[in-house]
Design an enzyme around this catalytic site. Structure first.
Site, mmCIF file in Angstrom:
data_model
loop_
_atom_site.group_PDB
_atom_site.id
_atom_site.type_symbol
_atom_site.label_atom_id
_atom_site.label_comp_id
_atom_site.label_asym_id
_atom_site.label_seq_id
_atom_site.Cartn_x
_atom_site.Cartn_y
_atom_site.Cartn_z
ATOM 1 N N LYS A 107 5.501 4.338 10.670
ATOM 2 C CA LYS A 107 6.735 3.269 11.375
ATOM 3 C C LYS A 107 8.100 4.044 12.089
ATOM 4 O O LYS A 107 7.707 5.202 11.549
ATOM 5 C CB LYS A 107 7.780 2.383 10.356
ATOM 6 C CG LYS A 107 8.778 2.971 9.308
ATOM 7 C CD LYS A 107 10.837 3.816 9.621
ATOM 8 C CE LYS A 107 10.323 5.000 8.576
ATOM 9 N NZ LYS A 107 11.564 6.114 9.752
ATOM 10 N N ASP A 155 12.350 1.539 2.693
ATOM 11 C CA ASP A 155 10.903 1.023 3.538
ATOM 12 C C ASP A 155 10.059 0.156 3.375
ATOM 13 O O ASP A 155 9.290 -0.287 4.070
ATOM 14 C CB ASP A 155 10.676 2.293 4.670
ATOM 15 C CG ASP A 155 12.225 3.166 4.986
ATOM 16 O OD1 ASP A 155 13.475 2.389 5.078
ATOM 17 O OD2 ASP A 155 12.014 4.694 5.236
HETATM 18 P P1 ATP Z 1 11.262 8.515 3.726
HETATM 19 O O1 ATP Z 1 10.553 6.877 2.979
HETATM 20 O O2 ATP Z 1 12.253 9.215 2.877
HETATM 21 O O3 ATP Z 1 11.971 8.476 5.415
HETATM 22 P P2 ATP Z 1 9.192 10.166 4.646
HETATM 23 O O4 ATP Z 1 8.451 9.585 5.325
HETATM 24 O O5 ATP Z 1 9.773 11.675 5.226
HETATM 25 O O6 ATP Z 1 9.985 9.114 3.895
HETATM 26 P P3 ATP Z 1 7.383 10.117 2.635
HETATM 27 O O7 ATP Z 1 5.931 10.547 2.764
HETATM 28 O O8 ATP Z 1 7.682 8.970 1.942
HETATM 29 O O9 ATP Z 1 7.944 10.868 4.061
HETATM 30 O O10 ATP Z 1 7.718 11.145 1.627
HETATM 31 C C1 ATP Z 1 8.734 11.724 1.231
HETATM 32 C C2 ATP Z 1 8.977 12.356 -0.338
HETATM 33 O O11 ATP Z 1 7.882 11.060 -1.311
HETATM 34 C C3 ATP Z 1 7.414 12.805 -0.641
HETATM 35 O O12 ATP Z 1 8.318 14.621 -0.094
HETATM 36 C C4 ATP Z 1 6.917 13.265 -2.090
HETATM 37 O O13 ATP Z 1 7.609 13.584 -3.282
HETATM 38 C C5 ATP Z 1 7.493 11.627 -2.457
HETATM 39 N N1 ATP Z 1 6.263 10.513 -1.968
HETATM 40 C C6 ATP Z 1 5.992 10.210 -2.691
HETATM 41 N N2 ATP Z 1 5.357 8.879 -3.125
HETATM 42 C C7 ATP Z 1 4.160 9.692 -2.344
HETATM 43 C C8 ATP Z 1 3.465 9.352 -1.713
HETATM 44 N N3 ATP Z 1 2.634 7.707 -2.284
HETATM 45 N N4 ATP Z 1 2.586 9.695 0.085
HETATM 46 C C9 ATP Z 1 3.620 11.004 -0.065
HETATM 47 N N5 ATP Z 1 4.374 10.625 -0.792
HETATM 48 C C10 ATP Z 1 5.837 10.135 -1.534
#
Ligand code: ATP
Length: 300
Positions: free
Chosen positions: A8, A135
């Site tokens: 997203k 989210d």
């Molecule tokens: P947010 O949804 O908090 O904005 P983001 O989109 O910046 O996060 P994500 O890739 O969702 O980033 O990952 C954030 C953190 O969540 C990672 O650093 C990791 O430690 C943790 N995490 C938990 N499950 C997952 C997953 N399936 N894939 C990636 N990261 C994950």
């Protein structure tokens, strides 16, 4: 079976004051773009997980993994004793502000519901999704939608047209709580208005007007993300100089997304970003796209 869930971007992200529970009240417009994670689910004795992709080593394998938590939650709520092996193929940047973990959680919910024949309704899935993260409900829904509360209360937005995005990836992540903390620090003790989506953005979406949408993109977290990672300002400048209709840090960053006026323009902006060396990778993606969906039925 394989379930695919999209990344997203937040076309507008307005952040209110911190709430007593530590979250911030949000008003946001989510938009699902065609960068995908896939969750491949097969029956197993226990609930287990493997991860594949160029950033796989950055993804936790323990119960903090949102896909694993989703499977455990379904098993507990529905009272299922079967197991599942989940194999994640990461195409969404990790900790990139594009909700990759949430996409995996949404995909795992859909996969476990189907694999274990739980028969959960859309509302049941939404409720479980909201427990897993702010989210996650949007990752299930997809399209373009207004999010309020922590982002989990969704209303589909009236939106016309297809948009062509260019995503500039960073070679590192930014912690979402750290970015919110930096925003609070930068705002200091001043009054913070209740978050609200602009009329200009909603009108642009209703009209399918890409230049107007480009001008209306806005993210309250952008200055906090740029404060923690000053290189993002240069990335934004390069995309804008290359003629993007608008550019914005995606969510809490550090991915930066640019709106363009078509596939050729997207290619020009992508080439300029690649040539400048500001990004560790550049992707093109259209939006809006559907939320978490089964792409391959189970073999019987
Ligand atoms: P947010 O949804 O908090 O904005 P983001 O989109 O910046 O996060 P994500 O890739 O969702 O980033 O990952 C954030 C953190 O969540 C990672 O650093 C990791 O430690 C943790 N995490 C938990 N499950 C997952 C997953 N399936 N894939 C990636 N990261 C994950």
């Amino acid at each position: 079976m394989t379930v695919r869930a999209p990344a997203k971007v937040n076309l507008e992200l307005r952040v209110g004051p911190p709430r007593p529970d530590g979250y911030h009240e949000l008003a946001t417009v989510f938009h699902a773009v065609a960068l995908y994670d896939e969750v491949h689910a097969v029956p197993a004795d226990e609930i287990t997980l493997t991860v594949e992709g160029s950033q796989a080593e950055a993804v936790p394998r323990d119960v903090t993994n949102l896909a694993l938590r989703a499977a455990l939650l379904v098993a507990e709520r529905v009272g299922v004793e079967d197991g599942v092996h989940l194999h994640l193929r990461k195409g969404i940047p990790v900790a990139g502000g594009m909700a990759g973990g949430s996409a995996d959680a949404a995909a795992a919910l859909v996969a476990c519901d189907a694999l274990w024949h739980c028969g959960l309704s859309r509302d049941d899935l939404h409720e479980l999704a909201a427990e897993l993260g702010s989210d996650v409900p949007f990752s299930l829904l997809g399209g373009t939608a207004i999010g309020t509360g922590r982002g989990e209360r969704l209303t589909p937005a009236l939106a016309r047209g297809e948009y062509h995005w260019v995503v500039a990836l960073a070679d590192h992540g930014l912690s979402t709580p750290a970015v919110y903390g930096e925003l609070d620090r930068l705002r200091g003790a001043g009054d913070v208005p209740e978050p609200e989506i602009s009329d200009a953005l909603m009108q642009a979406l209703r009209a399918g007007d890409a230049p107007a949408l480009g001008a209306a993109l806005a993210n309250d977290l952008e200055r906090a993300a740029c404060s923690l990672d000053p290189g993002l300002r240069r990335t934004l400048a390069v995309g804008r100089q290359a003629g993007a209709l608008g550019g914005i840090v995606s969510g809490s960053g550090p991915s930066v997304v640019f709106l363009t006026d078509g596939p050729e323009h997207a290619l020009d902006v992508a080439v300029a970003l690649t040539a400048s060396g500001v990004a560790s990778g550049v992707r093109r993606a259209i939006g809006p796209v559907a939320g978490a969906r089964i792409v391959e039925p189970a073999r019987s």
